[in-house]
Design an enzyme around this catalytic site. Structure first.
Site, mmCIF file in Angstrom:
data_model
loop_
_atom_site.group_PDB
_atom_site.id
_atom_site.type_symbol
_atom_site.label_atom_id
_atom_site.label_comp_id
_atom_site.label_asym_id
_atom_site.label_seq_id
_atom_site.Cartn_x
_atom_site.Cartn_y
_atom_site.Cartn_z
ATOM 1 N N GLU A 83 47.853 48.044 32.163
ATOM 2 C CA GLU A 83 47.411 47.018 33.104
ATOM 3 C C GLU A 83 46.670 45.930 32.336
ATOM 4 O O GLU A 83 45.759 46.208 31.566
ATOM 5 C CB GLU A 83 46.507 47.638 34.181
ATOM 6 C CG GLU A 83 46.064 46.621 35.201
ATOM 7 C CD GLU A 83 45.801 47.206 36.581
ATOM 8 O OE1 GLU A 83 46.021 48.408 36.798
ATOM 9 O OE2 GLU A 83 45.359 46.431 37.451
ATOM 10 N N ARG A 84 47.113 44.703 32.538
ATOM 11 C CA ARG A 84 46.539 43.533 31.844
ATOM 12 C C ARG A 84 46.627 43.681 30.323
ATOM 13 O O ARG A 84 45.781 43.173 29.590
ATOM 14 C CB ARG A 84 45.081 43.294 32.242
ATOM 15 C CG ARG A 84 44.838 43.256 33.739
ATOM 16 C CD ARG A 84 45.627 42.189 34.424
ATOM 17 N NE ARG A 84 45.433 42.199 35.876
ATOM 18 C CZ ARG A 84 46.105 41.410 36.701
ATOM 19 N NH1 ARG A 84 47.026 40.589 36.253
ATOM 20 N NH2 ARG A 84 45.888 41.456 37.989
ATOM 21 N N ASN A 128 42.229 52.326 37.171
ATOM 22 C CA ASN A 128 43.052 52.603 38.354
ATOM 23 C C ASN A 128 43.781 53.896 37.999
ATOM 24 O O ASN A 128 44.919 53.905 37.559
ATOM 25 C CB ASN A 128 44.051 51.466 38.609
ATOM 26 C CG ASN A 128 43.324 50.204 39.050
ATOM 27 O OD1 ASN A 128 42.283 50.263 39.688
ATOM 28 N ND2 ASN A 128 43.873 49.050 38.696
ATOM 29 N N GLU A 186 39.081 47.714 44.930
ATOM 30 C CA GLU A 186 40.496 47.344 44.857
ATOM 31 C C GLU A 186 41.404 48.519 45.233
ATOM 32 O O GLU A 186 42.379 48.820 44.546
ATOM 33 C CB GLU A 186 40.840 46.814 43.464
ATOM 34 C CG GLU A 186 40.058 45.550 43.123
ATOM 35 C CD GLU A 186 40.468 44.900 41.806
ATOM 36 O OE1 GLU A 186 40.940 45.606 40.908
ATOM 37 O OE2 GLU A 186 40.307 43.669 41.704
ATOM 38 N N ARG A 208 31.480 52.239 37.534
ATOM 39 C CA ARG A 208 31.630 50.774 37.513
ATOM 40 C C ARG A 208 31.012 50.101 38.743
ATOM 41 O O ARG A 208 31.092 50.623 39.857
ATOM 42 C CB ARG A 208 33.101 50.390 37.390
ATOM 43 C CG ARG A 208 33.690 50.840 36.072
ATOM 44 C CD ARG A 208 35.155 50.550 36.008
ATOM 45 N NE ARG A 208 35.486 49.250 35.477
ATOM 46 C CZ ARG A 208 36.346 48.418 36.015
ATOM 47 N NH1 ARG A 208 36.942 48.698 37.165
ATOM 48 N NH2 ARG A 208 36.642 47.279 35.439
ATOM 49 N N ARG A 226 32.056 36.786 46.843
ATOM 50 C CA ARG A 226 32.321 37.973 46.019
ATOM 51 C C ARG A 226 31.277 38.147 44.913
ATOM 52 O O ARG A 226 30.956 39.277 44.525
ATOM 53 C CB ARG A 226 33.724 37.793 45.435
ATOM 54 C CG ARG A 226 34.104 38.759 44.385
ATOM 55 C CD ARG A 226 35.572 38.533 44.020
ATOM 56 N NE ARG A 226 35.923 39.312 42.853
ATOM 57 C CZ ARG A 226 37.112 39.294 42.270
ATOM 58 N NH1 ARG A 226 38.082 38.543 42.776
ATOM 59 N NH2 ARG A 226 37.369 40.028 41.220
ATOM 60 N N LYS A 269 30.525 44.362 34.664
ATOM 61 C CA LYS A 269 31.254 43.305 33.945
ATOM 62 C C LYS A 269 30.280 42.202 33.548
ATOM 63 O O LYS A 269 29.285 41.964 34.249
ATOM 64 C CB LYS A 269 32.360 42.723 34.814
ATOM 65 C CG LYS A 269 33.517 43.685 35.030
ATOM 66 C CD LYS A 269 34.718 43.010 35.686
ATOM 67 C CE LYS A 269 35.833 44.031 35.896
ATOM 68 N NZ LYS A 269 37.073 43.462 36.436
ATOM 69 N N ASP A 273 34.917 38.061 37.711
ATOM 70 C CA ASP A 273 35.942 38.871 37.047
ATOM 71 C C ASP A 273 36.415 38.253 35.738
ATOM 72 O O ASP A 273 37.509 37.672 35.700
ATOM 73 C CB ASP A 273 37.140 39.071 37.994
ATOM 74 C CG ASP A 273 38.116 40.106 37.463
ATOM 75 O OD1 ASP A 273 37.751 40.831 36.533
ATOM 76 O OD2 ASP A 273 39.246 40.179 37.992
ATOM 77 N N GLU A 316 30.358 45.633 30.414
ATOM 78 C CA GLU A 316 31.796 45.779 30.186
ATOM 79 C C GLU A 316 32.339 44.399 29.835
ATOM 80 O O GLU A 316 32.259 43.471 30.631
ATOM 81 C CB GLU A 316 32.478 46.311 31.457
ATOM 82 C CG GLU A 316 33.999 46.394 31.344
ATOM 83 C CD GLU A 316 34.642 46.946 32.632
ATOM 84 O OE1 GLU A 316 34.149 47.942 33.191
ATOM 85 O OE2 GLU A 316 35.650 46.357 33.071
ATOM 86 N N GLU A 352 43.054 38.653 29.838
ATOM 87 C CA GLU A 352 43.659 38.537 31.168
ATOM 88 C C GLU A 352 43.615 37.102 31.690
ATOM 89 O O GLU A 352 44.586 36.615 32.269
ATOM 90 C CB GLU A 352 42.929 39.479 32.141
ATOM 91 C CG GLU A 352 43.387 39.310 33.579
ATOM 92 C CD GLU A 352 42.718 40.301 34.542
ATOM 93 O OE1 GLU A 352 41.948 41.159 34.100
ATOM 94 O OE2 GLU A 352 42.991 40.184 35.744
ATOM 95 N N TRP A 371 41.314 36.514 46.571
ATOM 96 C CA TRP A 371 42.028 36.450 45.299
ATOM 97 C C TRP A 371 42.684 35.083 45.132
ATOM 98 O O TRP A 371 43.349 34.828 44.140
ATOM 99 C CB TRP A 371 43.109 37.559 45.211
ATOM 100 C CG TRP A 371 42.535 38.934 45.058
ATOM 101 C CD1 TRP A 371 41.254 39.260 44.729
ATOM 102 C CD2 TRP A 371 43.223 40.177 45.221
ATOM 103 N NE1 TRP A 371 41.087 40.621 44.685
ATOM 104 C CE2 TRP A 371 42.285 41.224 44.983
ATOM 105 C CE3 TRP A 371 44.530 40.532 45.552
ATOM 106 C CZ2 TRP A 371 42.614 42.576 45.060
ATOM 107 C CZ3 TRP A 371 44.853 41.884 45.625
ATOM 108 C CH2 TRP A 371 43.918 42.888 45.379
HETATM 109 C C1 GCV Z 1 42.114 47.573 36.292
HETATM 110 C C2 GCV Z 1 40.739 42.741 37.830
HETATM 111 C C3 GCV Z 1 42.104 42.923 37.238
HETATM 112 C C4 GCV Z 1 42.672 44.295 37.580
HETATM 113 C C5 GCV Z 1 41.676 45.353 37.073
HETATM 114 C C6 GCV Z 1 40.341 45.098 37.761
HETATM 115 C C7 GCV Z 1 39.267 46.053 37.308
HETATM 116 O O1 GCV Z 1 40.819 42.664 39.209
HETATM 117 O O2 GCV Z 1 42.947 41.906 37.669
HETATM 118 O O3 GCV Z 1 43.917 44.436 36.958
HETATM 119 O O4 GCV Z 1 42.133 46.642 37.353
HETATM 120 O O5 GCV Z 1 39.901 43.801 37.460
HETATM 121 O O6 GCV Z 1 38.524 45.671 36.430
HETATM 122 O O7 GCV Z 1 39.196 47.148 37.819
#
Ligand code: GCV
Length: 674
Positions: A128-129, A171, A252, A285, A296, A320, A325, A347, A353, A503
């Protein structure tokens, strides 16, 4: 001879501070021959004078080392542990590769205790990403087949001080905790152990239901607690030094304790209690937000502050760097400066991304350092994010941790873009020592990865040091944010209406006839500024004192608003984009000027990507300003690069990639560079 033997096999032999070949002669160890900064095996000292201390030196701890000269003028590494000796050896190698003479004794101790990579890798091999090919972990081959890359990865991480890795996506697929997968994970753990790297896993909070068929995954249910305790015992029986878990819960679409009316603290503590007897930790997290919230950016503080003090001591809240994001520029997440009785860690995102995937050269250390150096003022001046996450503000240094979401894949150059390796390298070096400058780190990386020659290192370092700010200017000038085309997050799409409201770019830029920007002020806006301590709160709250580079993050301003420069907001946006375009173009010229120092393969690949980056910079400006022009009715100044596509053409353009891909260079809108 494997490199590890080369480095550590000949204990106590004499190290000459020069370059010697390994007994087997010159052979490159890494997979494409000229990739990682560890480079050519011939630059490895054949033997290192090193000594385990007979009495434990508290100053060095379990991972630190000292290098001093002995009576014969030779360098000797001292440490309490094998890990310390290993880090010392890599340090010495770095000095040699960078042609740095040791003028006095060296004492190095890592700043953060937990220095961890987060892989967002899935069992099916996608990342992912991830923009560097498929996952490095070949789950279908494990545990039987072992790729040499696994050890190369460990060696590279050890050389920069990384001591932990979360192998799978937050995820999380519940299968990762099955016996079948644990046997595969064990193989990697065994390979990483000699390099002082522990493995961690992301868990799926609903695993008791999915994996064991329980009726519930309620963290207060006694069968659920029993299941986790047994699962953890099983994991430690297979991997005795397992590090612990990373958890994305109620975010999410991921399951979490709130599904059962419980809190994040209930969920985190249940897992933390299970790993505690084994010394494990839980990184929980704080990336939480609900679609219906009007802002948000405020939600992490709103959800976690009421729980402050309720988390058990081996839980670390992973936050984060910014409150939204991983945008190219965000103010630091205010949660760092709010929690008082809870461990916090940062993080960072190493994978790009939102920063051009693996097509753009963007050196990220300046962005991370901006966050770590930011003062939260929680306990007065000096309560920086670094101090918060090192546990210094609240006197709790035992749980200091930092995580980086990796950019590593099975691509032949590891990270998809040769220059992106610098970000992997920089993350490790920063986790070891957050005070190191961006300049020192990038120069080290360049010298080790290409050549230490000044005529190469100086101009390329200057280019890389400018690259993050250039990216901010051409993607999100003045605090505009999340104007990305969804869901792949490559390229601009300020008009995009294809996903859920929070989003969509319009949620963030709020462009309209009356102006642009997100009003987070106390009087007319969401009052997100209230989550910052003074003097930041007032500074951000007032458009006249808010820094220009965040002004549209905190304010919604008219198109003709007078900026500090005397220009209108509209013109300032145009000229900031223009600076970004100009800088991206200059990167091509810099790279061309060092052609003779770089092999043709890497030179050509980087060159093609720099050309695309400069084209993308114009694409970003065109899309954003042509879209905004509908509301402002103002012209792009004549001394700026003029648009090469109409808004309609850009709106019709489709990339056709998934969020596991980076677009091919020839599949992007065509632009002519002057
Ligand atoms: C792993 C953002 C990204 C998602 C990622 C999420 C996260 O939304 O687009 O791909 O999912 O962050 O950090 O959990």
């Amino acid at each position: 001879m494997r490199i590890r033997e080369c480095l550590f096999g000949l204990s106590m032999a004499v190290l000459a501070m020069g370059f010697q070949s390994c007994a087997n002669g010159a052979r490159r160890e890494n997979r494409s021959g000229h990739d990682l900064w560890l480079g050519d095996i011939t630059s490895t000292p054949q033997a290192v004078n090193k000594s385990l201390l007979s009495e434990y030196d508290n100053k060095l701890g379990d991972e630190g080392f000292r290098i001093s000269r002995n009576d014969r003028g030779e360098s000797v590494i001292y440490a309490n542990t094998e890990a310390g000796l290993m880090y010392g050896t890599y340090h010495l190698k770095r000095l040699m590769d960078c042609n740095v003479k040791m003028t006095s004794d060296i004492l190095e101790v890592p700043a953060y205790k937990y220095r961890i990579l987060n892989h967002w890798d899935n069992p099916n091999g996608t990342v992912e990403r991830g923009y560097a090919g498929k996952s490095l972990w070949k789950w279908d081959e494990l545990p039987g087949q072992i790729r040499p890359e696994y050890e190369e990865y460990a060696r590279a991480n050890a050389s920069i001080g990384i001591n932990g890795t979360v192998l799978n996506n937050v995820n999380a697929d519940a299968r990762m905790l099955s016996r079948e997968y644990l046997e595969k994970v064990k193989v990697l753990a065994d390979i990483f152990r000699p390099y002082n790297i522990k493995v961690y896993l992301s868990l799926n909070f609903a695993a008791p239901k999915h994996l064991a068929g329980l009726q519930t995954s309620d963290p207060l249910d006694k069968d659920v607690i029993k299941w986790w305790n047994e699962k953890v015992a099983e994991i430690y029986s297979i991997i005795p030094d397992f590090g612990g878990f990373l958890v994305k819960a109620n975010s999410e679409g991921q399951s979490g304790p709130q599904d059962y009316g419980r809190t994040h603290a209930d969920g985190a503590n249940m897992i933390a209690d299970a790993v505690k007897p084994y010394g494990g930790i839980v990184m929980w997290r704080a990336f939480v937000y609900a679609a219906e919230s009007p802002d948000r950016a405020k939600q992490a503080v709103e959800e976690f502050m009421p729980l402050d003090g309720q988390f058990h001591d081996n839980v670390i809240i992973q936050i984060k760097n910014g409150p939204v994001d991983f945008q190219p520029r965000e103010p630091f997440s205010p949660l760092f400066g709010q929690l008082e009785h809870t461990n916090v860690m940062a993080e960072m995102q190493i994978t790009q991304e939102y920063l051009g995937h693996s097509n753009h050269m963007v050196y990220l250390h300046p962005m991370w350092k901006e966050c770590l150096d930011a003062d939260t003022y929680q306990k007065g001046e000096g309560s920086t994010v670094a101090a918060e996450t090192l546990g210094k503000v609240h006197g709790n240094t035992q749980w200091s941790a930092i995580a980086g979401v990796t950019n590593i894949g099975d691509s032949v150059n590891w990270c998809g873009h040769h220059m992106a390796q610098a970000n992997w390298y920089a993350f490790g070096r920063m986790a070891w020592d957050p005070d190191l400058s961006s300049e020192q780190i990038v120069k080290e990386w360049l010298a080790q990865t290409f050549t230490p020659q000044k005529k190469f290192v100086e101009p390329v370092a200057t280019m890389m040091l400018a690259s993050r700010e250039a990216c901010v200017k051409y993607e999100m000038p003045m605090g505009l944010h999340h104007t990305f085309k969804g869901p792949d997050h490559y390229g601009p799409g300020p008009w995009d209406r294809s996903s859920r409201p929070d989003w969509e770019p319009a949620y963030y830029h709020k462009a309209a006839a009356d102006g642009v920007g997100f009003d987070r002020t106390s009087k007319t806006g969401s009052n997100a500024v209230s989550q910052y301590h003074e003097p930041l709160r007032s500074l951000y709250d007032n458009a006249e004192t808010c820094p220009d580079n965040l002004i549209l993050w905190f304010h919604h301003l008219p198109w003709d608003y007078k900026m500090k420069s005397g220009r209108t907001l509209w013109d300032e946006l145009c000229y900031t984009f223009e600076d970004g375009i100009r800088e991206a173009r200059s990167f091509i010229r810099t790279w061309e000027s060092v052609e003779k120092y770089v092999d043709a393969y890497r030179y050509g690949q980087v060159h093609d990507k720099l050309v695309r980056q400069a084209k993308d910079a114009i694409w970003w400006r065109d899309a954003t300003m042509l879209y905004f022009q509908q509301y402002s009715n103002m012209d792009i100044p004549s001394d700026c690069t003029q648009p090469q596509h109409t808004l309609d053409e850009l709106r019709r353009f489709r990339l056709g990639i998934t969020n596991y891909e980076t677009p091919a260079l020839d599949k992007l809108p065509e632009y002519t560079l002057e």
